[in-house]
Design an enzyme around this catalytic site. Sequence first.
Site, PDB file in Angstrom:
ATOM      1  N   ASP A  37     -12.865  -7.483 -94.966  1.00 48.29           N
ATOM      2  CA  ASP A  37     -11.731  -6.972 -94.331  1.00 48.29           C
ATOM      3  C   ASP A  37     -11.143  -5.712 -94.565  1.00 48.29           C
ATOM      4  OD1 ASP A  37      -9.023  -6.131 -93.473  1.00 48.29           O
ATOM      5  OD2 ASP A  37      -8.203  -8.356 -93.654  1.00 48.29           O
ATOM      6  N   PHE A  39      -4.486 -10.449 -98.607  1.00 53.30           N
ATOM      7  CA  PHE A  39      -3.598 -10.327 -97.393  1.00 53.30           C
ATOM      8  C   PHE A  39      -4.541 -10.025 -96.200  1.00 53.30           C
ATOM      9  CE2 PHE A  39      -1.179  -8.513 -94.150  1.00 53.30           C
ATOM     10  CZ  PHE A  39      -0.009  -9.070 -93.977  1.00 53.30           C
ATOM     11  N   LYS A  89      -5.318  -0.564 -88.420  1.00 60.23           N
ATOM     12  CA  LYS A  89      -4.380   0.554 -89.110  1.00 60.23           C
ATOM     13  C   LYS A  89      -4.659   2.085 -88.598  1.00 60.23           C
ATOM     14  CE  LYS A  89      -2.460  -2.088 -92.863  1.00 60.23           C
ATOM     15  NZ  LYS A  89      -1.122  -1.926 -92.976  1.00 60.23           N
ATOM     16  N   THR A 122      -6.569 -11.144 -72.729  1.00 60.46           N
ATOM     17  CA  THR A 122      -6.236 -10.517 -71.771  1.00 60.46           C
ATOM     18  C   THR A 122      -6.703  -9.004 -71.595  1.00 60.46           C
ATOM     19  OG1 THR A 122      -4.301 -11.796 -71.032  1.00 60.46           O
ATOM     20  CG2 THR A 122      -4.531  -9.316 -69.979  1.00 60.46           C
TER      21      THR A 122
END
Lengths: 455, 455
Positions: A281, A172, A312, A336
């Site tokens: 990750d 994931f 997280k 941005t």
Amino acid sequence: MKTTVPGPKSQELMRQLDGMQAMESIQFCIDYDKSQGNYLVDADENILLDMYTQIASLPLGYNHPSLIRAMQDPSNLKHLVNRPALGNYPSVDWPQRLEASLMAVAPRGLNNCMTLGCGACANEHAYKAVFMAYRRKQRGGEPPSQEERESSLVNQPPGSPPLTLLSFSNAFHGRTMGALMMTHTKWMHKLDFPSIDWPIADFPQYKHPLLGNTEQNRREEARCLQQVCSKIEEYNARGTPVAGVVIEPIQGEGGDNHASPDFFRQLQQVCKDYGAYLVLDEVQTGAGTTGHMWFHDTFHLPSPPDIVIFSKKMMTGGFYYTDEMRPTEGYRIFNTWMGDPSKVILLEEMLRVIRDEELLDNVSRVGKKLVQGMTDLQGRYPSQLSGARGEGMFCAVDVVDSKHRDKILTDLRNSGVLAAGGGIHTLRLRPTLIFQEHHADIFLDIFDDVLHRNK
Amino acid sequence: MKTTVPGPKSQELMRQLDGMQAMESIQFCIDYDKSQGNYLVDADENILLDMYTQIASLPLGYNHPSLIRAMQDPSNLKHLVNRPALGNYPSVDWPQRLEASLMAVAPRGLNNCMTLGCGACANEHAYKAVFMAYRRKQRGGEPPSQEERESSLVNQPPGSPPLTLLSFSNAFHGRTMGALMMTHTKWMHKLDFPSIDWPIADFPQYKHPLLGNTEQNRREEARCLQQVCSKIEEYNARGTPVAGVVIEPIQGEGGDNHASPDFFRQLQQVCKDYGAYLVLDEVQTGAGTTGHMWFHDTFHLPSPPDIVIFSKKMMTGGFYYTDEMRPTEGYRIFNTWMGDPSKVILLEEMLRVIRDEELLDNVSRVGKKLVQGMTDLQGRYPSQLSGARGEGMFCAVDVVDSKHRDKILTDLRNSGVLAAGGGIHTLRLRPTLIFQEHHADIFLDIFDDVLHRNK
């Protein structure tokens, strides 16, 4: 507990929300004013021990006094009301804030960082850094050709090359298009969305208990590594070269799947052999939740990974990267906001608390107690539980099937403990870094009771 | 102005940052404590009139007292220190906050909203809503097959179908993989990243001045619409059906390209004819910057668009959607945070200020003055300027070439005005909603002086 969850007040609020948004994932409503530490208070004044902590994203629990102080500090107010375009106009205190926060806990050898809004964005832009570095290497220092520049604007090669990334079964990494192509957990995450055929290798599936199955698990890791090699060769040979390999140090959403340090060391060697970059990750495993700031610290890799992604519990998304991965032109990785300084302030404060209160030690100690407690319970309820495992607060146990797992989760919730599912039939726990022995005792007692009732 | 920009103090801070991150896009450092309203103060105590406003994302300027009050309000503190997983556990005041903020300005007919972290994420998940709705329609109410569910996990059809979205030349929608496939501005945004061949149609290129070129511009729009039709037919015929069309009401990054209300009405009809959904990306045009809350309000579309995407001045990313676009299963569109309540609080306060101070009227009035002033200047400097245009504070003028444009921007900056480039040789202005007549006068005077010096 005053009601079952969701109680009548949560249900009334959910009816109101239903007029404005999709509701299928909403579980109940929380009174964040009343919630404190490891305990959340819901709309019906039920008090729950929170062992899922906002999908593993709340490092210090609810209303931590240090975070409150940081958000009330007048000198931080400017960061709350003037969100900058960080990639263009950082604040005068930004170098110092980055040093005191993200760079203070940078993984060894990763001297650069990039802040982004969330874990999916962090994955997406990390992939872009991989693709750019891979193409830079291929060009050997030459600038991109006019044809490359122009074709990229209309999504065509050679400017948009058919590069690929290798991911793992049950991985994931997020739900935006690039991250989603690397995600292989549940059909709800994936169905109906166009994708590209990128290589997927098996993540090792351990046989539990680990002691007693050492040889079989070693063979399983060798099989998966061999598959990584053959997938890379296959995709390279068909003109869709594998620029990078992306992997979670422990698979979270996929069901708390662990692999050995040796597996990761060998995987890094495979990456080097094939000229692919290694991306870790650590969105769910990072920020101290395993008892280490970064779980890959425990792998003792011979050289640093090329990129480490976080989000997280780090409060901000982003990634660390080596000098080789650093973009050489402006605006290649950009948006941005490029993250949010107000979150980095929270991170800086959180890191201070981790250090001052020696929370990594707390995590290791209490985590061991949790896993030991669940191991004892699986000995007493062998028809319901197996495979108790964990690193620090990153803990799980398998339940006999998904229906029973869901029943156990509901019973736990109605008994005052919020936990969550993972994978097909895993029950996962993600307590805060300030979760203590007595919280573990409370959980283990309630868990025992729920298992007993479900015998 | 005390120094040129970046001055020595900015340069020293940038040297420090250079040890931690890629720097090519960093322009100078800002003292956000000292900045106020329409004026930013940089590290060297230069005071600049900000007409770019953090890439068009700062609605009320620096340190607006209402936003400061909101961030100091003790009842909002819980939203600053306890970031929830909004898709699972919203706060007890969340229905009321959504009603007072996002839903209070929902475009007509779009009864649902979804908050997300940024504009790119909002685009990504809006696309997913389009793909799901398209496949639901194709399935005619049947649930997805087992084969669809399983194949989706490994990125293969039928679960990962070869659906496409149509975008426009010079479009900008973001820099994550899906949004980037719809983006066609500059090679720096696109080069080296794998992509899928999705259909791209020409966005109308007007001949200026509009008066005197009506017939030619009408023909240009008809040509582009015809191209939309033929691209949809082409991609549908080759088994890669076009599920949706995504377009900016005014192209921002691509160079402030306008099209007529009639063009958008006809585009909606084309979408209906081919069963494709219409998605309007109002990330840059929304939130009052054109004098309308949503610029598509001025199109008088016969029926609402299917999705309207927002971010930037709305402080939070997200999108509005019709009931037809609403996901029917949980966790189809989801991530850990699903936006950030602290930003929605800022939005609620901002909307109150817009209403109380009648800022939309201010935007229209001062915007007209800005465009009229630039039109006068292009009359006096015809070898340098052309095509002055704008809607409210969304203003631009073309400069003779990109090199001269960049020179003008540098001179403006060193004379105390921050503006920005767009497209190939466009100079774009994105002042705040509180930009007033006297600010326009100051800008026009300085612009006049810079143009005079560059004759």
